[in-house]
Scaffold this active site. Structure first.
Site, PDB file in Angstrom:
ATOM      1  N   ASP A 187      33.882  44.682  34.018  1.00 25.26           N
ATOM      2  CA  ASP A 187      33.654  44.074  35.522  1.00 25.26           C
ATOM      3  C   ASP A 187      32.563  42.546  36.103  1.00 25.26           C
ATOM      4  O   ASP A 187      31.403  43.847  35.498  1.00 25.26           O
ATOM      5  CB  ASP A 187      33.483  45.621  36.241  1.00 25.26           C
ATOM      6  CG  ASP A 187      34.403  45.677  37.801  1.00 25.26           C
ATOM      7  OD1 ASP A 187      34.647  44.874  37.737  1.00 25.26           O
ATOM      8  OD2 ASP A 187      33.649  46.401  38.558  1.00 25.26           O
TER       9      ASP A 187
ATOM     10  N   GLY B 215      40.929  38.526  38.487  1.00 25.10           N
ATOM     11  CA  GLY B 215      41.611  37.489  38.904  1.00 25.10           C
ATOM     12  C   GLY B 215      41.836  35.736  38.683  1.00 25.10           C
ATOM     13  O   GLY B 215      41.883  35.113  38.721  1.00 25.10           O
TER      14      GLY B 215
ATOM     15  N   ASP C 207      40.153  44.111  44.834  1.00 24.63           N
ATOM     16  CA  ASP C 207      40.554  46.536  44.708  1.00 24.63           C
ATOM     17  C   ASP C 207      41.666  46.444  45.864  1.00 24.63           C
ATOM     18  O   ASP C 207      42.136  46.372  46.741  1.00 24.63           O
ATOM     19  CB  ASP C 207      39.429  46.357  45.130  1.00 24.63           C
ATOM     20  CG  ASP C 207      37.996  46.562  44.574  1.00 24.63           C
ATOM     21  OD1 ASP C 207      38.145  45.931  42.768  1.00 24.63           O
ATOM     22  OD2 ASP C 207      36.906  47.362  44.157  1.00 24.63           O
TER      23      ASP C 207
HETATM   24  C1  GLA Z   1      35.006  46.991  41.356  1.00 23.72           C
HETATM   25  C2  GLA Z   1      36.300  47.510  40.550  1.00 23.72           C
HETATM   26  C3  GLA Z   1      36.496  48.431  40.546  1.00 23.72           C
HETATM   27  C4  GLA Z   1      35.660  49.569  40.516  1.00 23.72           C
HETATM   28  C5  GLA Z   1      34.250  49.593  40.877  1.00 23.72           C
HETATM   29  C6  GLA Z   1      32.945  49.804  40.385  1.00 23.72           C
HETATM   30  O1  GLA Z   1      34.891  47.316  42.726  1.00 23.72           O
HETATM   31  O2  GLA Z   1      36.914  46.449  41.116  1.00 23.72           O
HETATM   32  O3  GLA Z   1      37.921  49.208  40.294  1.00 23.72           O
HETATM   33  O4  GLA Z   1      35.458  49.174  39.287  1.00 23.72           O
HETATM   34  O5  GLA Z   1      33.723  47.999  40.844  1.00 23.72           O
HETATM   35  O6  GLA Z   1      31.660  49.860  41.120  1.00 23.72           O
END
Ligand code: GLA
Length: 402
Positions: free
Chosen positions: A152, A202, A223
């Site tokens: 991430d 994306g 998200d």
């Molecule tokens: C981001 C990701 C989420 C999750 C959080 C965790 O927002 O997109 O899916 O993994 O981090 O902190």
């Protein structure tokens, strides 16, 4: 004397072994040939995830029948990380006393285990991430027995991209790309089959470059949250991305919110139907222990799961829409076709029903189909009137489209 006697035997054994059939080592497992299915801790538990909760989720996947329906990955999201020691080894925090033992437990249930990190100094939750320790972390994941990594971006944006290339978006994107290549290589070097899930929302048309660096799935959006409007916005952003999905590499419109928040059962059903149509990863994100039977029935609908897991690996296309009703089609193995008619609005009643135009789907005349939510056979006819509740869906499989 003894040695002399043994030598000919040893050389005979050596000679024979040349002609003996070689022990066949199993070919390496190819991951994500169908969209990954499982459970992830984030959407419901967020930072409350711990060892006990992950074990309980694994137990529940088995007890609920979800494992048998295909949910295999038990994915720990953010907030498991502790501090790095002087040798750079990242330790778990007190919520996860022994990650190897946890992985062994999950594996003992016939399930697989996933973990989370990022290319920056910190994860989105502010915990230690992998910058400068990519190989070391990948090796540790492999030693623990990890089968899936969600990577991430988060703090990599301010920490690295914006620092190294201020005001140069294109250069920032190249830096981001390199960071994902780096972890892709580190995972590959471990020799362990590990699903590589890119989470960078994306950016920079990730679908165009993620497969080449070994990405098995990539988030296509920001998200999700458990509200109809957010789910629907994400759905709309998937139209047109279908050509990038296929066995081993999938668009990821984010994890499921089925059973979370205030989504109605119609909305849960529509969300699950559309994610299956999209050949999306099916990662349940709900509290499995307190799951309502109606939610379980949605998540374990085998006919709908079969659409998602279809071996052809095609993502649905949005064929046409009329106001708030849209029609999506997904080609399936063996020439079958799935069709979803989604009513994204409200207030469309039998006074003015939606009329399904089969011709627009390339179909000619009446079609025999199965309604995948009622389980009943239905006949579809040209321009047939359909009354679909607001935020609900008609989902059918046509075995032999004409
Ligand atoms: C981001 C990701 C989420 C999750 C959080 C965790 O927002 O997109 O899916 O993994 O981090 O902190």
């Amino acid at each position: 004397m003894r040695l002399r006697n043994l030598l000919p035997l040893a050389s005979l054994a050596l000679t024979l072994s040349v002609f003996a059939p070689q022990a066949q080592s199993a070919p390496p497992e190819v991951v994500a040939q169908t969209p990954p299915m499982g459970w992830n801790s984030w959407n419901y538990f967020a930072e409350k995830v711990d060892d006990k909760g992950v074990r309980a989720a694994a137990d529940q996947l088995v007890a609920s029948g979800m494992k048998d329906a295909g949910y295999i990955y038990v994915n720990i999201d953010d907030t498991w990380e502790g501090e790095r020691d002087a040798s750079g080894v990242l330790h778990t925090n007190s919520k996860f006393p022994d990650m190897k033992a946890l992985a062994d437990y999950v594996h003992s249930k016939g399930l697989k285990i996933g973990i989370y990190s990022g290319p920056g100094t910190k994860t989105c939750g502010g915990y230690a991430a992998s910058l400068g320790h990519e190989e070391q972390d990948a090796k540790m994941y492999a030693e623990w027995g990890i089968d899936y990594l969600k990577y991430d971006m988060c703090s990599f944006i301010p920490d690295v991209m914006m620092k190294q290339a201020p005001n140069d978006k294109a250069a920032q994107m190249r830096i981001m790309h390199a960071a994902y290549v780096k972890m892709g290589k580190a995972l590959e070097a471990t020799g362990r089959p590990i699903v590589f899930s890119l989470c960078q929302y994306g950016w920079d048309a990730v679908w165009e470059w993620a497969p080449a660096l070994g990405g098995n799935l990539w988030r296509t959006t920001g998200d999700i949250d458990p509200h109809w409007d957010r789910m629907y916005t994400i759905l709309e952003q998937q139209a047109g991305l279908e050509k990038y999905a296929g066995p081993g590499h999938w668009n990821d419109p984010d994890m499921l919110e089925v059973g979370n928040g205030k989504l109605s059962m119609d909305e849960n059903r529509a969300h699950f139907s559309m994610w299956a149509m999209l050949a999306a990863p099916l990662l349940a994100g709900n509290d499995l222990i307190n799951m309502k039977p109606a939610v379980k029935a949605i998540l374990t609908n085998r006919d709908v799961i079969a659409l998602d897991q279809d071996s052809l690996g095609k993502q649905a296309s949005r064929v046409y829409s009329e106001g708030e009703v849209e029609v999506w089609a997904k080609p399936l193995a063996g020439g079958a076709l799935a069709v979803a008619v989604l009513n994204a609005g409200d207030n469309r009643y039998s006074t003015h029903p939606f009329h399904l135009d089969l011709a627009k789907l390339g179909l000619h005349g009446a079609q025999q189909a199965k309604d995948l939510w009622t389980g009943k056979d239905v006949q579809l006819t040209q321009n047939m009137p359909l009354e679909i509740a607001g935020h609900d869906v008609l989902l059918v499989r046509i075995a032999q489209p004409k």
